[in-house]
Design a protein around this motif. Structure first.
Motif, PDB file in Angstrom:
ATOM      1  N   ILE A 147      -2.192  11.993   0.008  1.00 39.62           N
ATOM      2  CA  ILE A 147      -3.089  12.020  -1.142  1.00 39.62           C
ATOM      3  C   ILE A 147      -4.330  12.847  -0.833  1.00 39.62           C
ATOM      4  O   ILE A 147      -4.877  13.529  -1.705  1.00 39.62           O
ATOM      5  CB  ILE A 147      -3.459  10.577  -1.553  1.00 39.62           C
ATOM      6  CG1 ILE A 147      -2.194   9.823  -1.985  1.00 39.62           C
ATOM      7  CG2 ILE A 147      -4.480  10.571  -2.677  1.00 39.62           C
ATOM      8  CD1 ILE A 147      -2.454   8.401  -2.410  1.00 39.62           C
TER       9      ILE A 147
ATOM     10  N   LEU B 116       0.829  -1.201   0.000  1.00 39.26           N
ATOM     11  CA  LEU B 116       0.000   0.000   0.000  1.00 39.26           C
ATOM     12  C   LEU B 116       0.869   1.259   0.000  1.00 39.26           C
ATOM     13  O   LEU B 116       0.547   2.253  -0.684  1.00 39.26           O
ATOM     14  CB  LEU B 116      -0.927  -0.001   1.216  1.00 39.26           C
ATOM     15  CG  LEU B 116      -1.869   1.203   1.360  1.00 39.26           C
ATOM     16  CD1 LEU B 116      -2.837   1.276   0.185  1.00 39.26           C
ATOM     17  CD2 LEU B 116      -2.646   1.123   2.673  1.00 39.26           C
ATOM     18  N   ASP B 117       1.966   1.207   0.739  1.00 43.04           N
ATOM     19  CA  ASP B 117       2.883   2.345   0.785  1.00 43.04           C
ATOM     20  C   ASP B 117       3.464   2.624  -0.596  1.00 43.04           C
ATOM     21  O   ASP B 117       3.496   3.775  -1.062  1.00 43.04           O
ATOM     22  CB  ASP B 117       3.996   2.053   1.790  1.00 43.04           C
ATOM     23  CG  ASP B 117       4.814   3.293   2.122  1.00 43.04           C
ATOM     24  OD1 ASP B 117       4.488   4.373   1.585  1.00 43.04           O
ATOM     25  OD2 ASP B 117       5.766   3.191   2.905  1.00 43.04           O
TER      26      ASP B 117
ATOM     27  N   PHE C 162       6.786  11.688   0.721  1.00 37.73           N
ATOM     28  CA  PHE C 162       6.991  10.636  -0.282  1.00 37.73           C
ATOM     29  C   PHE C 162       8.477  10.313  -0.434  1.00 37.73           C
ATOM     30  O   PHE C 162       8.864   9.137  -0.504  1.00 37.73           O
ATOM     31  CB  PHE C 162       6.402  11.072  -1.624  1.00 37.73           C
ATOM     32  CG  PHE C 162       4.904  11.081  -1.662  1.00 37.73           C
ATOM     33  CD1 PHE C 162       4.184   9.964  -1.275  1.00 37.73           C
ATOM     34  CD2 PHE C 162       4.207  12.201  -2.086  1.00 37.73           C
ATOM     35  CE1 PHE C 162       2.793   9.970  -1.305  1.00 37.73           C
ATOM     36  CE2 PHE C 162       2.828  12.212  -2.127  1.00 37.73           C
ATOM     37  CZ  PHE C 162       2.113  11.098  -1.730  1.00 37.73           C
TER      38      PHE C 162
ATOM     39  N   ILE D 273       2.233   1.684  -3.526  1.00 32.00           N
ATOM     40  CA  ILE D 273       1.183   2.066  -4.482  1.00 32.00           C
ATOM     41  C   ILE D 273       0.806   3.532  -4.298  1.00 32.00           C
ATOM     42  O   ILE D 273       0.706   4.295  -5.277  1.00 32.00           O
ATOM     43  CB  ILE D 273      -0.045   1.149  -4.312  1.00 32.00           C
ATOM     44  CG1 ILE D 273       0.290  -0.273  -4.761  1.00 32.00           C
ATOM     45  CG2 ILE D 273      -1.236   1.689  -5.122  1.00 32.00           C
ATOM     46  CD1 ILE D 273      -0.810  -1.278  -4.477  1.00 32.00           C
ATOM     47  N   THR D 274       0.583   3.930  -3.056  1.00 33.24           N
ATOM     48  CA  THR D 274       0.218   5.332  -2.806  1.00 33.24           C
ATOM     49  C   THR D 274       1.355   6.283  -3.153  1.00 33.24           C
ATOM     50  O   THR D 274       1.111   7.394  -3.633  1.00 33.24           O
ATOM     51  CB  THR D 274      -0.188   5.520  -1.337  1.00 33.24           C
ATOM     52  OG1 THR D 274       0.857   5.016  -0.474  1.00 33.24           O
ATOM     53  CG2 THR D 274      -1.483   4.799  -1.033  1.00 33.24           C
ATOM     54  N   THR D 275       2.601   5.848  -2.924  1.00 30.98           N
ATOM     55  CA  THR D 275       3.737   6.694  -3.313  1.00 30.98           C
ATOM     56  C   THR D 275       3.831   6.806  -4.827  1.00 30.98           C
ATOM     57  O   THR D 275       4.073   7.898  -5.367  1.00 30.98           O
ATOM     58  CB  THR D 275       5.049   6.127  -2.746  1.00 30.98           C
ATOM     59  OG1 THR D 275       4.951   6.036  -1.315  1.00 30.98           O
ATOM     60  CG2 THR D 275       6.230   7.016  -3.107  1.00 30.98           C
TER      61      THR D 275
ATOM     62  N   ILE E  78       1.406   6.637  -6.926  1.00 25.24           N
ATOM     63  CA  ILE E  78       0.303   7.477  -7.416  1.00 25.24           C
ATOM     64  C   ILE E  78       0.438   8.897  -6.894  1.00 25.24           C
ATOM     65  O   ILE E  78       0.281   9.870  -7.647  1.00 25.24           O
ATOM     66  CB  ILE E  78      -1.053   6.875  -6.994  1.00 25.24           C
ATOM     67  CG1 ILE E  78      -1.251   5.502  -7.632  1.00 25.24           C
ATOM     68  CG2 ILE E  78      -2.201   7.814  -7.371  1.00 25.24           C
ATOM     69  CD1 ILE E  78      -2.503   4.788  -7.166  1.00 25.24           C
ATOM     70  N   GLY E  79       0.717   9.026  -5.602  1.00 22.45           N
ATOM     71  CA  GLY E  79       0.706  10.349  -4.976  1.00 22.45           C
ATOM     72  C   GLY E  79       1.857  11.245  -5.397  1.00 22.45           C
ATOM     73  O   GLY E  79       1.671  12.462  -5.536  1.00 22.45           O
TER      74      GLY E  79
ATOM     75  N   ILE F 276      -0.427   6.613   5.639  1.00 21.18           N
ATOM     76  CA  ILE F 276      -0.014   6.446   4.248  1.00 21.18           C
ATOM     77  C   ILE F 276      -0.922   7.232   3.305  1.00 21.18           C
ATOM     78  O   ILE F 276      -0.472   7.812   2.308  1.00 21.18           O
ATOM     79  CB  ILE F 276      -0.006   4.943   3.884  1.00 21.18           C
ATOM     80  CG1 ILE F 276       1.136   4.232   4.626  1.00 21.18           C
ATOM     81  CG2 ILE F 276       0.134   4.741   2.381  1.00 21.18           C
ATOM     82  CD1 ILE F 276       1.118   2.734   4.476  1.00 21.18           C
ATOM     83  N   LEU F 277      -2.217   7.286   3.620  1.00 24.11           N
ATOM     84  CA  LEU F 277      -3.179   7.944   2.734  1.00 24.11           C
ATOM     85  C   LEU F 277      -3.232   9.457   2.915  1.00 24.11           C
ATOM     86  O   LEU F 277      -3.790  10.156   2.064  1.00 24.11           O
ATOM     87  CB  LEU F 277      -4.577   7.362   2.968  1.00 24.11           C
ATOM     88  CG  LEU F 277      -4.777   5.894   2.626  1.00 24.11           C
ATOM     89  CD1 LEU F 277      -6.191   5.464   2.982  1.00 24.11           C
ATOM     90  CD2 LEU F 277      -4.514   5.631   1.144  1.00 24.11           C
TER      91      LEU F 277
ATOM     92  N   ASP G 283       4.095  17.239   1.385  1.00 24.31           N
ATOM     93  CA  ASP G 283       3.734  15.897   0.934  1.00 24.31           C
ATOM     94  C   ASP G 283       4.862  15.271   0.111  1.00 24.31           C
ATOM     95  O   ASP G 283       5.134  14.068   0.224  1.00 24.31           O
ATOM     96  CB  ASP G 283       2.452  15.943   0.098  1.00 24.31           C
ATOM     97  CG  ASP G 283       1.248  16.344   0.923  1.00 24.31           C
ATOM     98  OD1 ASP G 283       1.275  16.151   2.152  1.00 24.31           O
ATOM     99  OD2 ASP G 283       0.267  16.854   0.354  1.00 24.31           O
TER     100      ASP G 283
END
Length: 272
Positions: free
Chosen positions: A224, A13-14, A57, A16-18, A20-21, A220-221, A53
């Protein structure tokens, strides 16, 4: 030794969010600077929030390949500081419009931003330079939760104060009022849902395992979610959404009033 499946999912998840974010935040920053070139207002605190942010990241990427060095926590604390600045600025627009108009200048923005970026540095340097594990654990268990707990009082105060001052803000257009309230509500919700769960295990060690599972996910979220504040600062996007809500509400009220009129006039026509 294999890690539990939960921590493996957190790592995925970390990443994936990195993935994308990080590009999304860069795109939003570029979009803001393009709006500035069109002689529009400069959302200074929103830009700094997005840069915080980026720091988070980058800190996650460094932490994955090296030992954690506190860069992510530094960006996280700076992010909280700029969220408070955004909420305060929106409050002053409604509650103190004349004071805000004359006090708003580049010097004030620079001073505030330097202060917000500087405040987390002592905690970061202490965590990296101290050799006493007791000091580090005290900072993580006592200082950082206190730092993250204080802003919730500011967010609530600014939201309540903004709502109370709405009736007296005659110089602010109705569309701007709706947008300011939406920003205040969004800041409070983002902080309550994504930041507070991270300090609850420190304040209440006996709390259940659900918060222990949710807290890293919320952390983590959180970067975003900051992009929603940029969307709320864009008049073209938010005004259309609020206008559609208001039109729907107006049509519902008109339909209800027409039904009430029919129900009241029907018995009268029968008696005549």
């Amino acid at each position: 030794m294999n890690e539990p499946p939960f921590f493996q999912h957190i790592k995925w998840l970390d990443w994936i969010t990195t993935g994308i974010g990080l590009p999304l935040t860069l795109i939003v920053i570029v979009a803001i600077f393009l709006q500035v070139k069109k002689d529009q207002g400069v959302p200074v605190y929103v830009i700094n929030l997005l840069f915080s942010d980026l720091v988070q990241f980058c800190g996650r990427i460094i932490d994955y390949f090296n030992t954690p060095n506190g860069i992510t926590s530094f960006g996280l604390m700076a992010s909280v500081g700029f969220m408070v600045c955004i909420s305060l600025e929106r409050y002053l627009v409604i509650a103190k419009p004349l004071w805000y108009r004359f006090r708003r200048n580049i010097k004030t923005y620079v001073v505030v931003c330097v202060v917000v970026w500087t405040l987390p540095l002592p905690i970061l340097l202490t965590l990296n330079l101290t050799t006493d594990p007791t000091i580090g654990s005290n900072i993580i268990e006592k200082v950082i939760p206190g730092v993250f707990l204080m802003p919730i009082t500011f967010f609530i105060f600014f939201l309540v104060g903004t709502i109370k001052a709405l009736s007296g803000a005659l110089s602010v257009p109705a569309e701007e009022k709706r947008r300011i309230v939406a920003i205040q509500v969004a800041v409070l919700l983002i902080y309550t849902l994504l930041f507070l769960p991270n300090i609850l295990p420190f304040l209440f060690p006996e709390i259940g395992s659900i918060i222990f599972i949710l807290s890293p996910v919320c952390l983590i979220l959180s970067p975003i979610a900051d992009t929603t504040l940029y969307l709320l600062t864009r008049k073209s996007i938010l005004d259309k959404f609020l206008a559609s809500l208001c039109s729907c509400k107006a049509s519902d009220n008109q339909e209800m009033s027409s039904k009430d009129t029919e129900s009241t006039t029907a018995p009268h026509t029968e008696t005549v």
